[in-house]
Design a protein around this motif. Structure first.
Motif, PDB file in Angstrom:
ATOM      1  N   ALA A  40       0.864  -1.185   0.000  1.00  0.00           N
ATOM      2  CA  ALA A  40       0.000   0.000   0.000  1.00  0.00           C
ATOM      3  C   ALA A  40       0.896   1.229   0.000  1.00  0.00           C
ATOM      4  N   THR A  41       0.540   2.234  -0.820  1.00  0.00           N
ATOM      5  CA  THR A  41       1.370   3.432  -0.926  1.00  0.00           C
ATOM      6  C   THR A  41       0.516   4.695  -0.850  1.00  0.00           C
ATOM      7  N   ASP A  42       1.182   5.800  -0.599  1.00  0.00           N
ATOM      8  CA  ASP A  42       0.505   7.088  -0.677  1.00  0.00           C
ATOM      9  C   ASP A  42       0.472   7.536  -2.131  1.00  0.00           C
ATOM     10  N   ASP A  43       0.021   8.761  -2.369  1.00  0.00           N
ATOM     11  CA  ASP A  43      -0.151   9.248  -3.735  1.00  0.00           C
ATOM     12  C   ASP A  43       1.167   9.468  -4.468  1.00  0.00           C
ATOM     13  N   HIS A  62      -5.775   5.812  -1.220  1.00  0.00           N
ATOM     14  CA  HIS A  62      -4.401   5.323  -1.296  1.00  0.00           C
ATOM     15  C   HIS A  62      -4.300   4.264  -2.388  1.00  0.00           C
ATOM     16  N   ALA A  63      -3.101   4.044  -2.866  1.00  0.00           N
ATOM     17  CA  ALA A  63      -2.857   3.045  -3.900  1.00  0.00           C
ATOM     18  C   ALA A  63      -2.550   1.709  -3.253  1.00  0.00           C
ATOM     19  N   ARG A  64      -2.947   0.645  -3.931  1.00  0.00           N
ATOM     20  CA  ARG A  64      -2.572  -0.696  -3.473  1.00  0.00           C
ATOM     21  C   ARG A  64      -2.111  -1.532  -4.658  1.00  0.00           C
ATOM     22  N   SER A 122      -8.558  -7.885 -14.395  1.00  0.00           N
ATOM     23  CA  SER A 122      -8.518  -7.014 -13.225  1.00  0.00           C
ATOM     24  C   SER A 122      -7.110  -6.468 -13.044  1.00  0.00           C
ATOM     25  N   PRO A 123      -6.984  -5.242 -12.562  1.00  0.00           N
ATOM     26  CA  PRO A 123      -5.674  -4.586 -12.511  1.00  0.00           C
ATOM     27  C   PRO A 123      -4.783  -5.102 -11.387  1.00  0.00           C
ATOM     28  N   THR A 124      -3.487  -4.945 -11.597  1.00  0.00           N
ATOM     29  CA  THR A 124      -2.507  -5.277 -10.565  1.00  0.00           C
ATOM     30  C   THR A 124      -2.397  -4.139  -9.554  1.00  0.00           C
ATOM     31  N   TRP A 125      -2.605  -2.921 -10.038  1.00  0.00           N
ATOM     32  CA  TRP A 125      -2.582  -1.732  -9.186  1.00  0.00           C
ATOM     33  C   TRP A 125      -3.963  -1.082  -9.222  1.00  0.00           C
ATOM     34  N   GLU A 126      -4.404  -0.580  -8.097  1.00  0.00           N
ATOM     35  CA  GLU A 126      -5.676   0.135  -8.041  1.00  0.00           C
ATOM     36  C   GLU A 126      -5.623   1.202  -6.953  1.00  0.00           C
ATOM     37  N   TYR A 127      -6.618   2.081  -7.001  1.00  0.00           N
ATOM     38  CA  TYR A 127      -6.708   3.176  -6.033  1.00  0.00           C
ATOM     39  C   TYR A 127      -8.008   3.019  -5.264  1.00  0.00           C
TER      40      TYR A 127
END
Length: 417
Positions: A115-118, A387-389, A153-158
């Motif tokens: 999990a990351t910030d923007d 947040h991004a995951r 389905s995406p590997t990264w999402e918000y």
């Protein structure tokens, strides 16, 4: 306690999936029905412990020249901390796939790796434990992927948590200042939202196709949107944001009249007190406001003439509601009307619906995973302060070892198989 693997009835599966924290629309009974309508092979499987379901998955299939691939997209649904259950489910699914002549299996669990910030900065340690656990269970982890895709389905999402945002005011205040500003503008423009009927889906398709052509990605076909509408029912929301030029222009002209009255009064004061600079400043400020409204009238009048109609679609989107999350799936915006900021109003409205339904998470869905400013989609989604995951990705388990090795060799040599 005895575990046994079985195919599940749709009712059994639906009851289990809707209560699972890892549940998603790609593992829902509605997705199963959609796949079946589109003549896709799909299976509902699970593990029972004394007649109680403890694990389940919707298996979809993809074809290669060497055999079918069994895909568990955002599945399976189980307690991954229960290693014995993971191992039992792994072996059972492998046996099931082998009986049906499958080539290999892909698990794509709905589990966060990072999990990351923007800005892409980690909010916690990466979930390497999960990767190691899956490796111990016999899976090979595919390399992490970046970039956008409309084929899976995406590997990264918000995502954004809605758990503590129980009023529209609290929700709006949780957004960035930019999003709050655009929503204020929406009120001035008089953008209206409405849900679509099935007969309007071709118009929705025109909107998404125009957007796909502009941004250079592949859009779904009309039959896909019709199947979503037919199978997902009330769980799917197709929504349009529309602008009525005549009403908008009339409101802008009314504001101009009101400002003219203010300017006339201030001019009287200026004439009476020519040395008072504050009256001149007031006049300048109100005149600037008037010019903005004059420009809006001119622009809207021209746009209405080009459109040839008084009401136009500005933007639209498709959402899927699950007990676990509201997912923002597909959308479009006409380039000529971007300055009306309608997508912000659509997102705010759908988040309010999610809150009203007690849905804890709002999933903006795919982002590229790149935080260098190149992802315009990310820039829009971060305005809503989530947040991004990065998900844990794909885990591959061969079913027919020899054929799988030949398949991999051919794919390496030719780039396809």
């Amino acid at each position: 306690m005895t575990l046994f693997f079985t195919e599940l009835t749709p009712d059994e599966y639906q009851y289990f999936e809707t209560k699972q924290p890892l549940g998603s629309y790609t593992q829902s009974i509605l997705q199963y029905q959609l796949l079946r309508q589109r003549q896709r092979d799909a299976f509902l499987v699970g593990v029972k412990e004394d007649d109680m379901i403890v694990a389940a998955a919707l298996i979809t299939t993809e074809s290669t020249r060497f055999g079918q691939v069994y895909l568990l997209d955002r599945g399976p649904l189980l307690d991954f901390d229960n290693i014995a259950l993971v191992q039992f489910f792994t072996q059972s699914v492998k046996n099931f796939a082998k009986q049906h002549g499958a080539l290999y299996i892909i698990w794509r669990p709905n589990v966060t790796y990072a999990a990351t910030d923007d800005k892409g900065q980690l909010l916690d340690a990466p979930n390497d434990h999960f990767l190691n656990m899956m490796s111990d269970a016999g899976y090979t982890h595919a390399p992490f992927e970046f970039g956008m895709s409309t084929t899976g389905s995406p590997t990264w999402e918000y995502v954004k948590s809605l758990s503590d945002l129980d009023t529209p005011q609290a929700l709006q205040q949780s957004f960035t200042k930019n999003a709050q500003y655009y929503l204020k503008k929406n009120q001035q423009f008089g953008i209206k939202l409405r849900e679509l009927s099935r007969e309007e889906l071709p118009e929705f398709k025109r909107l998404t196709q125009t957007t796909a052509d502009r941004l250079h990605y592949h859009d779904k076909d009309l039959a896909f949107y019709e199947a979503i509408y037919d199978n997902y029912g009330a769980s799917a929301t197709f929504i349009f944001a529309e602008l009525n030029f005549e009403q908008y222009i009339a409101e802008e002209k009314h504001k101009i009249v009101a400002l003219d009255q203010k300017l006339e009064k201030i001019q009287t004061k200026i004439d009476k007190y020519p040395l008072q600079e504050k009256f001149k400043r007031q006049f300048s400020e109100f005149d600037d406001q008037k010019q903005h409204h004059v420009q809006r009238v001119a622009k809207a009048t021209q746009q209405m003439a080009v459109a040839g109609t008084s009401t136009v679609v500005v933007a639209g989107a498709l959402f899927i509601a699950q007990p676990q999350e509201m997912t923002y799936l597909y959308s479009g915006t006409y380039e000529a009307y971007m300055d009306y900021y309608a997508p912000y109003q659509i997102q705010f409205d759908m988040m309010q619906r999610a809150v009203a339904q007690g849905i804890p998470t709002y999933n903006f869905y795919g982002i590229s995973g790149r935080f260098d400013g190149s992802d315009g989609v990310l820039g829009f989604k971060t305005a809503f302060a989530g947040h991004a995951r990065q998900l844990v990705g794909d885990f591959i388990l061969p079913v027919n070892g020899l054929k799988y090795r030949l398949y991999r060799l051919l794919k390496q040599l030719t780039g396809k198989a």
